[in-house]
Design a protein around this motif. Structure first.
Motif, short mmCIF file in Angstrom:
data_model
loop_
_atom_site.label_atom_id
_atom_site.label_comp_id
_atom_site.label_asym_id
_atom_site.label_seq_id
_atom_site.Cartn_x
_atom_site.Cartn_y
_atom_site.Cartn_z
N PRO A 95 0.84 -1.19 0.00
CA PRO A 95 0.00 0.00 0.00
C PRO A 95 0.88 1.25 0.00
O PRO A 95 1.99 1.21 0.52
CB PRO A 95 -0.80 -0.13 1.29
CG PRO A 95 -0.02 -1.04 2.16
CD PRO A 95 0.77 -1.94 1.26
N LEU A 154 4.63 13.70 16.44
CA LEU A 154 5.32 12.70 15.65
C LEU A 154 4.52 12.31 14.41
O LEU A 154 4.58 11.18 13.94
CB LEU A 154 5.66 11.50 16.53
CG LEU A 154 6.54 11.87 17.75
CD1 LEU A 154 6.81 10.65 18.62
CD2 LEU A 154 7.85 12.52 17.32
N ILE A 170 16.07 9.59 7.13
CA ILE A 170 15.56 10.88 6.63
C ILE A 170 15.14 11.70 7.85
O ILE A 170 14.46 11.18 8.74
CB ILE A 170 14.35 10.68 5.70
CG1 ILE A 170 14.76 9.84 4.48
CG2 ILE A 170 13.78 12.02 5.26
CD1 ILE A 170 13.61 9.52 3.53
N ALA A 182 9.09 4.98 8.45
CA ALA A 182 8.14 4.48 7.45
C ALA A 182 7.94 2.98 7.67
O ALA A 182 8.90 2.22 7.56
CB ALA A 182 8.67 4.75 6.05
N PRO A 183 6.73 2.55 7.98
CA PRO A 183 6.50 1.12 8.18
C PRO A 183 6.77 0.34 6.88
O PRO A 183 6.39 0.81 5.80
CB PRO A 183 5.03 1.04 8.57
CG PRO A 183 4.43 2.34 8.15
CD PRO A 183 5.52 3.35 8.14
N LYS A 184 7.42 -0.79 7.01
CA LYS A 184 7.83 -1.59 5.82
C LYS A 184 6.64 -1.94 4.94
O LYS A 184 6.74 -2.02 3.72
CB LYS A 184 8.53 -2.88 6.28
CG LYS A 184 9.98 -2.67 6.66
CD LYS A 184 10.80 -3.92 6.39
CE LYS A 184 12.31 -3.66 6.44
NZ LYS A 184 12.73 -2.62 7.40
N GLN A 185 5.50 -2.16 5.56
CA GLN A 185 4.32 -2.61 4.80
C GLN A 185 3.52 -1.44 4.21
O GLN A 185 2.43 -1.65 3.67
CB GLN A 185 3.43 -3.48 5.70
CG GLN A 185 2.73 -2.74 6.81
CD GLN A 185 3.59 -2.55 8.06
OE1 GLN A 185 4.81 -2.64 8.04
NE2 GLN A 185 2.93 -2.27 9.18
N GLY A 186 4.07 -0.22 4.31
CA GLY A 186 3.33 0.93 3.81
C GLY A 186 2.41 1.49 4.88
O GLY A 186 2.44 1.03 6.03
N GLY A 187 1.60 2.46 4.52
CA GLY A 187 0.68 3.07 5.46
C GLY A 187 1.17 4.41 5.96
O GLY A 187 1.99 5.07 5.30
N LEU A 188 0.69 4.80 7.12
CA LEU A 188 0.96 6.14 7.65
C LEU A 188 2.42 6.27 8.10
O LEU A 188 2.90 5.48 8.91
CB LEU A 188 0.02 6.43 8.82
CG LEU A 188 0.02 7.88 9.33
CD1 LEU A 188 -0.50 8.84 8.25
CD2 LEU A 188 -0.81 8.00 10.60
N VAL A 189 3.08 7.27 7.58
CA VAL A 189 4.48 7.54 7.92
C VAL A 189 4.51 8.41 9.18
O VAL A 189 3.75 9.38 9.28
CB VAL A 189 5.21 8.24 6.75
CG1 VAL A 189 6.67 8.46 7.09
CG2 VAL A 189 5.06 7.42 5.48
N LYS A 190 5.36 8.05 10.11
CA LYS A 190 5.43 8.80 11.38
C LYS A 190 6.81 9.41 11.55
O LYS A 190 7.70 9.23 10.70
CB LYS A 190 5.16 7.83 12.54
CG LYS A 190 3.82 7.09 12.46
CD LYS A 190 2.67 7.92 12.97
CE LYS A 190 2.69 7.98 14.50
NZ LYS A 190 1.56 8.80 15.00
N LEU A 191 7.01 10.06 12.66
CA LEU A 191 8.31 10.62 13.03
C LEU A 191 8.74 10.05 14.37
O LEU A 191 7.91 9.56 15.14
CB LEU A 191 8.22 12.15 13.14
CG LEU A 191 7.88 12.92 11.85
CD1 LEU A 191 7.66 14.39 12.16
CD2 LEU A 191 8.99 12.75 10.82
N TYR A 202 2.50 4.86 0.81
CA TYR A 202 2.74 5.58 2.06
C TYR A 202 1.84 6.80 2.15
O TYR A 202 1.62 7.50 1.16
CB TYR A 202 4.21 6.00 2.14
CG TYR A 202 5.12 4.84 2.48
CD1 TYR A 202 5.03 4.23 3.73
CD2 TYR A 202 6.04 4.36 1.57
CE1 TYR A 202 5.85 3.16 4.05
CE2 TYR A 202 6.87 3.29 1.90
CZ TYR A 202 6.77 2.69 3.14
OH TYR A 202 7.57 1.64 3.47
N GLN A 203 1.33 7.02 3.34
CA GLN A 203 0.48 8.19 3.56
C GLN A 203 1.15 9.17 4.51
O GLN A 203 1.81 8.76 5.47
CB GLN A 203 -0.87 7.75 4.16
CG GLN A 203 -1.75 7.00 3.20
CD GLN A 203 -2.55 5.92 3.89
OE1 GLN A 203 -2.90 6.06 5.06
NE2 GLN A 203 -2.84 4.84 3.18
N VAL A 237 12.22 10.33 10.08
CA VAL A 237 11.04 9.71 9.47
C VAL A 237 11.05 8.21 9.75
O VAL A 237 12.09 7.56 9.61
CB VAL A 237 11.05 9.98 7.95
CG1 VAL A 237 9.97 9.20 7.24
CG2 VAL A 237 10.92 11.48 7.68
#
Lengths: 140, 140
Positions: free
Chosen positions: A5, A22, A92, B127-136, A7-8, B125
């Protein structure tokens, strides 16, 4: 067959959320771009400054390699795709108002700069004290 | 009474001259701005990324302290003028096509960032490996 999916990114809410929380809510300018400085992950040496749009930032996260938006060619630019001089992403970082990125990378291939130098910042500004024409000098 | 003559920049001639010669010919974008990353002159730690217009770049050379153009306030921004957190210029570098600057500075006062941190890049940043919402996450 499953696909990853996309990235959002989060919404840009209050200044406090953007600066202290965060939630990753990058700010793209009116051209849809955000500045990204690539630095050597081990030495902090500045390598290059380029820009990303939302798509290239997502691709960077997916590939683990830097993908920029070329402002001169007006197209996605997966650095190293043809030259082998790709940038492996170690980390990053984003800044307080989330309108700039630092890519901490491992530079592969011969060097970062298309001039065959290790980095793009190989000249320093030399400004005469009395004013007048500003020149450059090579960084040793 | 004598006044310091203003600093002059060179013309942007051929790609070869811009990339290899010692003429300082900075490229300002369609808003008249050039990106400038301030880094600690001793450690290379990235401090902040901001923009300069031609006037603020000239003022930076004259004062020996960083003067930016504030895109949000639409005015000259002599950093530290009110807070004391000014940036003493040790060296300015430009990149191959001269559309970006690095300011190697000594940061005075309490720190570079208005959030009272040493630098603006205090979050990374995630980023979860499986995609989805990116966090900090906070940089330790």
């Amino acid at each position: 067959m499953t696909t990853t999916p996309p990235y959002q990114f989060g919404p840009r809410e209050s200044k406090k959320v953007i600066e202290e929380d965060l939630v990753f809510a990058p700010k793209f300018d009116e051209h849809g771009l955000i500045a990204a400085m690539a630095v050597d992950a081990h030495t902090d040496e500045a390598l290059m400054l380029a820009y990303m749009n939302e798509e290239s930032l997502r691709m960077t996260l997916e590939k683990g390699q830097a993908v920029y938006w070329s402002r001169s060619r007006n197209q996605l630019w997966h650095k190293g795709e043809t030259s082998g001089e790709f940038q492996e992403i170690v980390e990053i970082r984003t800044d307080c108002d989330q309108d700039a990125l630092i890519l901490r990378v491992i530079q592969h291939g011969g060097g970062c700069c298309h001039t065959k130098r290790n980095n793009c910042f190989y000249r320093k500004v030399v400004a005469p004290k009395q004013g007048g024409l500003v020149k450059l000098a090579m960084v040793e």
